[in-house]
Design an enzyme around this catalytic site. Structure first.
Site, mmCIF file in Angstrom:
data_model
loop_
_atom_site.group_PDB
_atom_site.id
_atom_site.type_symbol
_atom_site.label_atom_id
_atom_site.label_comp_id
_atom_site.label_asym_id
_atom_site.label_seq_id
_atom_site.Cartn_x
_atom_site.Cartn_y
_atom_site.Cartn_z
ATOM 1 N N THR A 1 0.907 3.771 2.293
ATOM 2 C CA THR A 1 0.702 4.009 3.626
ATOM 3 C C THR A 1 1.760 3.181 3.694
ATOM 4 O OG1 THR A 1 -1.349 3.682 3.979
ATOM 5 C CG2 THR A 1 0.202 3.189 5.160
ATOM 6 N N ILE B 1 -6.268 2.833 -6.632
ATOM 7 C CA ILE B 1 -7.546 3.437 -5.691
ATOM 8 C C ILE B 1 -8.343 3.895 -6.744
ATOM 9 C CG2 ILE B 1 -8.808 4.504 -3.415
ATOM 10 C CD1 ILE B 1 -6.231 3.775 -2.262
ATOM 11 N N ASP C 1 -4.572 12.122 -14.324
ATOM 12 C CA ASP C 1 -3.638 11.770 -13.983
ATOM 13 C C ASP C 1 -2.340 12.730 -14.701
ATOM 14 O OD1 ASP C 1 -1.540 10.481 -12.677
ATOM 15 O OD2 ASP C 1 -3.031 8.994 -11.658
ATOM 16 N N ARG D 1 -0.311 5.179 -15.862
ATOM 17 C CA ARG D 1 -1.233 4.692 -14.723
ATOM 18 C C ARG D 1 -2.789 5.226 -15.326
ATOM 19 N NH1 ARG D 1 -0.038 5.878 -9.067
ATOM 20 N NH2 ARG D 1 0.558 4.028 -8.523
ATOM 21 N N LEU E 1 -10.798 11.300 -0.420
ATOM 22 C CA LEU E 1 -9.698 10.168 -0.442
ATOM 23 C C LEU E 1 -8.505 10.717 0.000
ATOM 24 C CD1 LEU E 1 -10.543 7.008 0.800
ATOM 25 C CD2 LEU E 1 -8.574 6.710 -1.298
ATOM 26 N N TYR F 1 -12.211 8.297 5.532
ATOM 27 C CA TYR F 1 -11.084 7.585 6.147
ATOM 28 C C TYR F 1 -11.448 6.392 6.084
ATOM 29 C CZ TYR F 1 -8.062 6.007 9.510
ATOM 30 O OH TYR F 1 -7.060 4.876 10.116
ATOM 31 N N ILE G 1 -4.786 11.895 0.219
ATOM 32 C CA ILE G 1 -4.098 12.811 1.483
ATOM 33 C C ILE G 1 -3.681 13.859 0.989
ATOM 34 C CG2 ILE G 1 -3.600 12.965 3.392
ATOM 35 C CD1 ILE G 1 -4.766 9.600 3.513
ATOM 36 N N HIS H 1 -0.895 -4.526 5.719
ATOM 37 C CA HIS H 1 -2.170 -4.287 6.317
ATOM 38 C C HIS H 1 -3.314 -4.746 5.335
ATOM 39 C CE1 HIS H 1 -1.643 -0.645 4.843
ATOM 40 N NE2 HIS H 1 -2.982 -0.578 4.288
ATOM 41 N N CYS I 1 0.960 -1.127 -0.151
ATOM 42 C CA CYS I 1 -0.039 -0.250 -0.219
ATOM 43 C C CYS I 1 1.108 1.221 -0.500
ATOM 44 C CB CYS I 1 -1.006 0.077 1.375
ATOM 45 S SG CYS I 1 -1.696 1.341 1.539
ATOM 46 N N HIS J 1 4.806 4.742 3.350
ATOM 47 C CA HIS J 1 5.349 5.525 3.988
ATOM 48 C C HIS J 1 6.646 5.146 5.130
ATOM 49 C CE1 HIS J 1 3.183 8.871 2.212
ATOM 50 N NE2 HIS J 1 2.387 8.571 2.164
HETATM 51 P P1 NAD Z 1 -1.473 6.868 -5.641
HETATM 52 O O1 NAD Z 1 -0.303 7.233 -4.381
HETATM 53 O O2 NAD Z 1 -1.198 5.843 -5.902
HETATM 54 O O3 NAD Z 1 -2.155 7.658 -6.538
HETATM 55 C C1 NAD Z 1 -2.323 9.065 -6.565
HETATM 56 C C2 NAD Z 1 -2.068 9.214 -8.312
HETATM 57 O O4 NAD Z 1 -2.833 10.711 -7.861
HETATM 58 C C3 NAD Z 1 -0.842 9.058 -8.587
HETATM 59 O O5 NAD Z 1 -0.883 8.012 -10.328
HETATM 60 C C4 NAD Z 1 -0.249 10.569 -9.230
HETATM 61 O O6 NAD Z 1 0.276 10.042 -10.374
HETATM 62 C C5 NAD Z 1 -2.047 10.994 -9.071
HETATM 63 N N1 NAD Z 1 -1.533 13.180 -9.346
HETATM 64 C C6 NAD Z 1 -1.113 13.559 -9.007
HETATM 65 N N2 NAD Z 1 -1.251 14.648 -9.071
HETATM 66 C C7 NAD Z 1 -2.324 15.416 -10.414
HETATM 67 C C8 NAD Z 1 -3.135 15.790 -10.475
HETATM 68 N N3 NAD Z 1 -2.839 17.276 -10.353
HETATM 69 N N4 NAD Z 1 -4.027 15.366 -11.525
HETATM 70 C C9 NAD Z 1 -4.670 14.063 -11.214
HETATM 71 N N5 NAD Z 1 -3.341 13.043 -10.913
HETATM 72 C C10 NAD Z 1 -2.464 12.951 -10.065
HETATM 73 O O7 NAD Z 1 -2.619 6.519 -4.608
HETATM 74 P P2 NAD Z 1 -3.240 5.549 -3.757
HETATM 75 O O8 NAD Z 1 -2.508 4.857 -3.789
HETATM 76 O O9 NAD Z 1 -4.496 4.978 -5.466
HETATM 77 O O10 NAD Z 1 -4.360 6.247 -2.799
HETATM 78 C C11 NAD Z 1 -5.254 7.453 -3.773
HETATM 79 C C12 NAD Z 1 -4.917 8.662 -2.086
HETATM 80 O O11 NAD Z 1 -5.895 8.359 -1.307
HETATM 81 C C13 NAD Z 1 -3.924 8.543 -1.565
HETATM 82 O O12 NAD Z 1 -3.037 10.483 -1.328
HETATM 83 C C14 NAD Z 1 -3.739 8.126 -0.287
HETATM 84 O O13 NAD Z 1 -3.138 8.836 0.187
HETATM 85 C C15 NAD Z 1 -5.056 8.430 -0.061
HETATM 86 N N6 NAD Z 1 -5.468 7.118 0.979
HETATM 87 C C16 NAD Z 1 -6.878 7.736 1.880
HETATM 88 C C17 NAD Z 1 -7.137 7.083 2.697
HETATM 89 C C18 NAD Z 1 -7.898 7.798 3.465
HETATM 90 O O14 NAD Z 1 -8.775 6.632 4.219
HETATM 91 N N7 NAD Z 1 -8.476 8.357 3.192
HETATM 92 C C19 NAD Z 1 -6.949 5.306 2.293
HETATM 93 C C20 NAD Z 1 -5.822 4.906 1.356
HETATM 94 C C21 NAD Z 1 -5.149 5.801 0.277
HETATM 95 ZN ZN ZN Z 2 -3.540 -0.233 2.226
#
Ligand code: NAD
Ligand code: ZN
Length: 341
Positions: free
Chosen positions: A40, A175, A195, A200, A262, A287, A264, A63, A38, A43
């Site tokens: 996470t 996601i 994106d 992607r 969603l 969340y 962050i 997880h 993930c 990070h």
């Molecule tokens: P990821 O980082 O793999 O995907 C994010 C995508 O956004 C990337 O492909 C990136 O190129 C793209 N991006 C960057 N700038 C952009 C723009 N200006 N316009 C459009 N797209 C752009 O993340 P993921 O694993 O798919 O997760 C998605 C988001 O959700 C992340 O921010 C993650 O931290 C967050 N998240 C939140 C929760 C929650 O419970 N709230 C849970 C899981 C993940």
């Molecule tokens: Zn996860």
């Protein structure tokens, strides 16, 4: 047992021998077969400021998992050794008003498996029986290993009615791509996903019947005109964490549109509230999952034609985990699955 451990407060993860978890009366022990990496975990691997202030060291991380029950606590009923399972990754207290009111996902007293308490990147993980989700036969272990992020996608996508609506998803990470597939499955009309990463966007087009848009090259306004959308998107799913993407979403929503967030952002960001007020937008923070309601809908949709398999782009043995993390970090992947058996 073998486990991926955050052994030191510095970048990296270490494949080490660890004692097997000891379960209490209300827990089950799961023999892990497959796990998903993930964002996470990236990070935690990189040891950024969020990870440094959140993750206890040393700790087993991870997880997203699927496996098989190998031991039941003495008080556990309704589950069996040998059952294939995954599990809700948030372990909640049951004392808060929200939890006692049945809104488990709003419980403030929450610990994350692999974040605050020992995780699933291991041969065995201990989970409260309350959190265990039995897997139907048609959902195999690798799909089982990505149900946690699929749940994020499902919870976000189903926050608002999508039937016949035009949906904008910003961010084609794993996601966002899965949310696009869910929006299509749920009956949206146009599903546009943005994106700035060509890999992607191409993957999004392979996983779901959607319109991928590279916003570094194409103006979203020309896309909505081409699709014949006069007033903008009805529903927005923010899944990038990018402030630019959020502001672009606000610009392209209909008056009275609804946004589920969603993604962050990495820190506080600037938002044009005047525009949100005059457009009368509804904005909902998301969340995790809506816990067991999301798991139910997710499994049902997978049993009735939702197909997200192609979002898994890489599979490898856990011994190759460093390569898996490198691939995830490159951005040129969907989900990466680590195999434990
Ligand atoms: P990821 O980082 O793999 O995907 C994010 C995508 O956004 C990337 O492909 C990136 O190129 C793209 N991006 C960057 N700038 C952009 C723009 N200006 N316009 C459009 N797209 C752009 O993340 P993921 O694993 O798919 O997760 C998605 C988001 O959700 C992340 O921010 C993650 O931290 C967050 N998240 C939140 C929760 C929650 O419970 N709230 C849970 C899981 C993940
Ligand atoms: Zn996860």
């Amino acid at each position: 047992m073998k486990a991926l451990v955050k052994a030191k407060a510095e970048p990296g993860l270490w494949l080490q021998d660890q004692p097997e978890p000891e379960i209490g009366p209300d827990d089950v022990l799961i023999g892990v077969r497959k796990t998903g990496i993930c964002g996470t975990d990236i990070h935690i691997f990189s040891w950024d400021s969020w990870a440094a202030k959140t993750i206890p060291v040393p700790m087993v991380v991870g997880h997203e998992y699927a496996g098989e029950i190998v031991q039941l606590g003495s008080a556990v009923r309704g589950l069996a050794v040998g059952q294939r399972v995954s599990g809700e990754g948030h372990v909640i207290g049951l004392g808060s008003r929200a939890a006692r009111g049945g809104k488990f996902h709003l419980a403030p007293d929450t610990a994350g498996i692999g974040v605050n308490i020992p995780g699933a990147f291991a041969e065995f993980v201990k989970v409260p029986a309350f959190n265990v989700i039995p897997l139907p036969d048609e959902i195999d272990d690798e799909l089982g290993a990505i149900l946690d992020p699929l749940g994020n996608a499902v919870h976000t996508a189903l926050s608002f009615d999508l039937v016949g609506e035009d949906v904008l998803i910003t961010g084609a990470g794993p996601i966002g791509i899965m949310a696009a597939a869910v929006a299509r499955h749920a009956g949206a009309r146009h599903v546009v996903i943005t994106d700035v990463n060509p890999y992607r966007l191409s993957l999004a087009g392979q996983v779901a019947d959607v319109q991928p848009v590279d916003v570094s090259a194409e103006d979203l306004g020309s896309v909505t005109r081409r699709l014949g959308m006069k007033e903008g998107f009805d529903v927005g799913l923010e899944m990038s964490g990018s402030p630019a993407a959020f502001n672009q979403m606000v610009d392209h929503m209909v008056v009275g549109g609804k946004i589920a967030m969603l993604g962050i952002p990495s820190g506080p960001t600037t938002v044009d509230w005047t525009r949100i007020v005059f457009k009368m937008l509804v904005i909902k923070g998301i969340y995790g999952r809506e816990m067991f309601e999301t798991w139910h809908k997710m499994l049902s949709m997978l049993q009735s034609g939702l197909d997200v398999r192609k979002v898994i782009t890489h599979r490898m043995a856990v011994q190759d985990f460093e390569r898996g993390f490198d691939i995830m970090r490159s951005g040129n992947s969907g989900k990466v699955v680590l195999e434990w058996q």
